[in-house]
Design an enzyme around this catalytic site. Structure first.
Site, PDB file in Angstrom:
ATOM      1  N   TYR A   1       0.827  -1.220   0.000  1.00  0.00           N
ATOM      2  CA  TYR A   1       0.000   0.000   0.000  1.00  0.00           C
ATOM      3  C   TYR A   1       0.862   1.272   0.000  1.00  0.00           C
ATOM      4  O   TYR A   1       0.516   2.242   0.671  1.00  0.00           O
ATOM      5  CB  TYR A   1      -0.925   0.047   1.228  1.00  0.00           C
ATOM      6  CG  TYR A   1      -1.720  -1.214   1.497  1.00  0.00           C
ATOM      7  CD1 TYR A   1      -2.577  -1.735   0.530  1.00  0.00           C
ATOM      8  CD2 TYR A   1      -1.637  -1.877   2.717  1.00  0.00           C
ATOM      9  CE1 TYR A   1      -3.308  -2.893   0.777  1.00  0.00           C
ATOM     10  CE2 TYR A   1      -2.364  -3.028   2.969  1.00  0.00           C
ATOM     11  CZ  TYR A   1      -3.198  -3.534   1.989  1.00  0.00           C
ATOM     12  OH  TYR A   1      -3.919  -4.669   2.243  1.00  0.00           O
TER      13      TYR A   1
ATOM     14  N   ASP B   1     -17.052 -12.855   8.214  1.00  0.00           N
ATOM     15  CA  ASP B   1     -15.602 -12.679   8.145  1.00  0.00           C
ATOM     16  C   ASP B   1     -15.163 -12.036   9.461  1.00  0.00           C
ATOM     17  O   ASP B   1     -15.343 -10.839   9.672  1.00  0.00           O
ATOM     18  CB  ASP B   1     -15.259 -11.794   6.940  1.00  0.00           C
ATOM     19  CG  ASP B   1     -13.769 -11.454   6.874  1.00  0.00           C
ATOM     20  OD1 ASP B   1     -13.030 -11.807   7.808  1.00  0.00           O
ATOM     21  OD2 ASP B   1     -13.360 -10.816   5.890  1.00  0.00           O
TER      22      ASP B   1
ATOM     23  N   LYS C   1      -5.621 -13.325  11.387  1.00  0.00           N
ATOM     24  CA  LYS C   1      -4.909 -12.348  12.215  1.00  0.00           C
ATOM     25  C   LYS C   1      -4.545 -12.839  13.616  1.00  0.00           C
ATOM     26  O   LYS C   1      -3.504 -13.433  13.813  1.00  0.00           O
ATOM     27  CB  LYS C   1      -5.721 -11.057  12.309  1.00  0.00           C
ATOM     28  CG  LYS C   1      -5.733 -10.249  11.015  1.00  0.00           C
ATOM     29  CD  LYS C   1      -6.320  -8.882  11.227  1.00  0.00           C
ATOM     30  CE  LYS C   1      -6.528  -8.119   9.933  1.00  0.00           C
ATOM     31  NZ  LYS C   1      -5.347  -7.415   9.463  1.00  0.00           N
TER      32      LYS C   1
ATOM     33  N   TYR D   1     -14.215  -4.580   3.511  1.00  0.00           N
ATOM     34  CA  TYR D   1     -12.871  -4.996   3.115  1.00  0.00           C
ATOM     35  C   TYR D   1     -12.708  -6.453   3.541  1.00  0.00           C
ATOM     36  O   TYR D   1     -12.807  -6.764   4.729  1.00  0.00           O
ATOM     37  CB  TYR D   1     -11.781  -4.128   3.761  1.00  0.00           C
ATOM     38  CG  TYR D   1     -10.399  -4.654   3.436  1.00  0.00           C
ATOM     39  CD1 TYR D   1      -9.793  -4.361   2.218  1.00  0.00           C
ATOM     40  CD2 TYR D   1      -9.729  -5.496   4.317  1.00  0.00           C
ATOM     41  CE1 TYR D   1      -8.549  -4.881   1.888  1.00  0.00           C
ATOM     42  CE2 TYR D   1      -8.485  -6.028   3.994  1.00  0.00           C
ATOM     43  CZ  TYR D   1      -7.904  -5.715   2.786  1.00  0.00           C
ATOM     44  OH  TYR D   1      -6.673  -6.249   2.473  1.00  0.00           O
TER      45      TYR D   1
HETATM   46  C1  LIG Z   1     -12.041  -8.443   7.696  1.00  0.00           C
HETATM   47  C2  LIG Z   1     -10.810  -8.854   6.980  1.00  0.00           C
HETATM   48  N1  LIG Z   1     -10.874  -9.903   6.143  1.00  0.00           N
HETATM   49  C3  LIG Z   1      -9.788 -10.336   5.481  1.00  0.00           C
HETATM   50  C4  LIG Z   1      -8.576  -9.705   5.625  1.00  0.00           C
HETATM   51  C5  LIG Z   1      -7.372 -10.198   4.871  1.00  0.00           C
HETATM   52  O1  LIG Z   1      -6.488 -10.812   5.723  1.00  0.00           O
HETATM   53  P1  LIG Z   1      -4.951 -11.003   5.298  1.00  0.00           P
HETATM   54  O2  LIG Z   1      -4.335  -9.652   5.326  1.00  0.00           O
HETATM   55  O3  LIG Z   1      -4.400 -11.926   6.345  1.00  0.00           O
HETATM   56  O4  LIG Z   1      -4.954 -11.619   3.948  1.00  0.00           O
HETATM   57  C6  LIG Z   1      -8.466  -8.601   6.486  1.00  0.00           C
HETATM   58  C7  LIG Z   1      -7.192  -7.890   6.632  1.00  0.00           C
HETATM   59  O5  LIG Z   1      -7.103  -6.796   7.141  1.00  0.00           O
HETATM   60  C8  LIG Z   1      -9.613  -8.157   7.166  1.00  0.00           C
HETATM   61  O6  LIG Z   1      -9.574  -7.108   8.003  1.00  0.00           O
END
Ligand SMILES: Cc1ncc(COP(=O)(O)O)c(C=O)c1O
Length: 415
Positions: free
Chosen positions: A8, A238, A267, A136
């Site tokens: 980014y 998610d 995470k 996101y």
């Molecule tokens: C809600 C959500 N889903 C998916 C992801 C993607 O995860 P990664 O960065 O481990 O690919 C993120 C990353 O910030 C996220 O906040």
């Protein structure tokens, strides 16, 4: 000039980034000799802080046994035990765990699983998704498709096959009946009209994090569950960002008492020590993959899925979470953040939002945050706003004085 290409980041003429020499607790020690309190726990993953002695020990112990074993045709205890543990702690009804190496891939897995569930069930019409504005869900292609059009996805918009998108529910955690009715009826009308084409509704429960730290009502999730059942659409939560306590519950779904068909974790799964993720499905989905025909099987398998180091860390991280009463710590963090943002007065600030160990300060224009990151560094704090939101999502071990220092710096900026 280093060979390293950063995420980014416009690489042309970037100012050198601070180099971290060591990290302990919530403190980053820089090569310059300065120290920073990390207010965002390495993109919200390092929930135990850095250099945690128990996690360090588990990692080295597991490395001495084996660091990696493929899960195709072989298996191992850390992966088996973690899968069982995740089923035990996630909302009731989620019974089957598929590991992968990042949140984005785990979202891909959730979407592939959903599409294939319908194919395996003989329904070939459901080739679309439903998602929320400002969402996101990661940077891989299908994850971008269910994310909002933003700086993260704009370049690729020609390559994205977008499906149905609904506005983010309004009104915050305690949205009133009128607002809820409006948002729920928009959801119902999309499902009523297009449900026969929609494989799954994917959303971050309760808080959209990277998409702007927007908080919404548990009632919306309850309605989403009911309507997805009515219109035969799978529901995916998610919880890559919200999972493991961030919103004040172990999983954000618990605010609504709702079980999705598929849950995605990442995470903080490994306590933020290394990349790993899990996609957990209910038995209805899993059973649709069973049969004599191999084509019904799930043809996905990241090399490092179920990595033993990651699984051993995750098991210990979950144990620590309970043992150290992290939910109690998060309540304390929440009460400090509430107090701090209440005393933060600035004409630049549009809205302040707090839930669990998350505080977000939205300003009217993103330029009001230009320079905040550098200002915070000069004042001993690590912050990194996203768009027009400055946010604090610390490790749960942060002390009261460390957290108050973070807000002192924010207040200094805004005054
Ligand atoms: C809600 C959500 N889903 C998916 C992801 C993607 O995860 P990664 O960065 O481990 O690919 C993120 C990353 O910030 C996220 O906040």
């Amino acid at each position: 000039m280093s060979a390293l290409w950063y995420p980014y980041t416009q690489m042309q003429n970037i100012a050198p980034f601070p180099v971290v020499r060591r990290a302990t607790g919530v403190t980053l020690q820089l090569e310059s000799g300065a120290t920073l309190i990390d207010a965002i726990s390495s993109w919200w993953a390092a929930i135990h802080g850095y250099n945690h002695p128990t996690l360090n020990r588990v990692l080295t112990q597991q490395a001495e046994i084996f660091s990696h074993i493929m899960l195709g045709g072989l298996t191992h205890r850390p992966a088996i035990d973690l899968a069982d543990k995740l089923v035990q702690i996630t909302p009731h009804g989620l019974n089957h765990v598929f590991f992968s190496d990042s949140g984005s891939v785990a979202v891909e897995v959730a979407l592939k699983m959903s599409f294939q569930y319908w194919i395996n069930s003989g329904n070939y019409e459901k080739d679309k998704t439903l998602s929320l504005k400002n969402a996101y869900h990661g940077d891989t292609f299908k994850a971008m498709e269910v994310s909002d059009d933003s700086d993260f996805t704009a370049t690729f918009s020609r390559h994205l096959k977008r499906s149905y998108v609904l506005p983010t529910p309004n009104g915050g955690f305690f949205a009133n009946d009128e607002t809820l009715t409006e948002d729920i009826s928009s959801l119902e009308s999309v499902l009523k009209e297009n449900g026969h084409r929609i494989a799954a509704f994917i959303l971050e429960p309760i808080v959209q994090c990277a998409g702007g730290f927007r908080i919404y009502s548990p009632q919306y999730l309850k309605a989403a569950r009911r309507l997805c059942d009515t219109y035969n659409v799978l529901l995916i939560f998610d919880e890559v960002a919200t999972g493991f306590g961030r919103t004040g519950k172990l999983f954000a779904a618990e605010h609504a008492g709702v079980t999705p068909d598929v849950l995605v974790l990442g995470k903080a799964l490994t306590g933020g020590y290394m990349g790993h993720a899990a996609t957990i499905s209910n038995s209805m989905i899993y059973e649709s993959f069973l049969g004599d025909d191999n084509r019904r099987a799930f043809m996905h398998g990241p090399t490092f899925m179920g990595n033993p180091l990651a699984c051993a860390l995750a098991l210990k991280s979950i144990e620590l979470f309970h043992q150290e009463d992290y939910l109690g710590k998060i309540r304390k963090i929440e009460s400090i953040i509430i107090e701090e943002v209440a005393s933060m007065k600035s004409v630049l600030v549009k809205e302040k939002r707090v839930l669990g160990a998350l505080g977000a300060i939205e300003v009217f224009e993103s330029r009001y945050l230009n320079g905040l990151q550098e200002f915070a560094i000069e004042n001993g704090v690590w912050l990194r706003p996203i768009g027009n939101v400055a946010y604090v999502m610390p490790s749960y071990i942060i002390t009261e004085s460390e957290l108050r220092k973070v807000f002192d710096v924010l207040k200094k900026w805004f005054t």
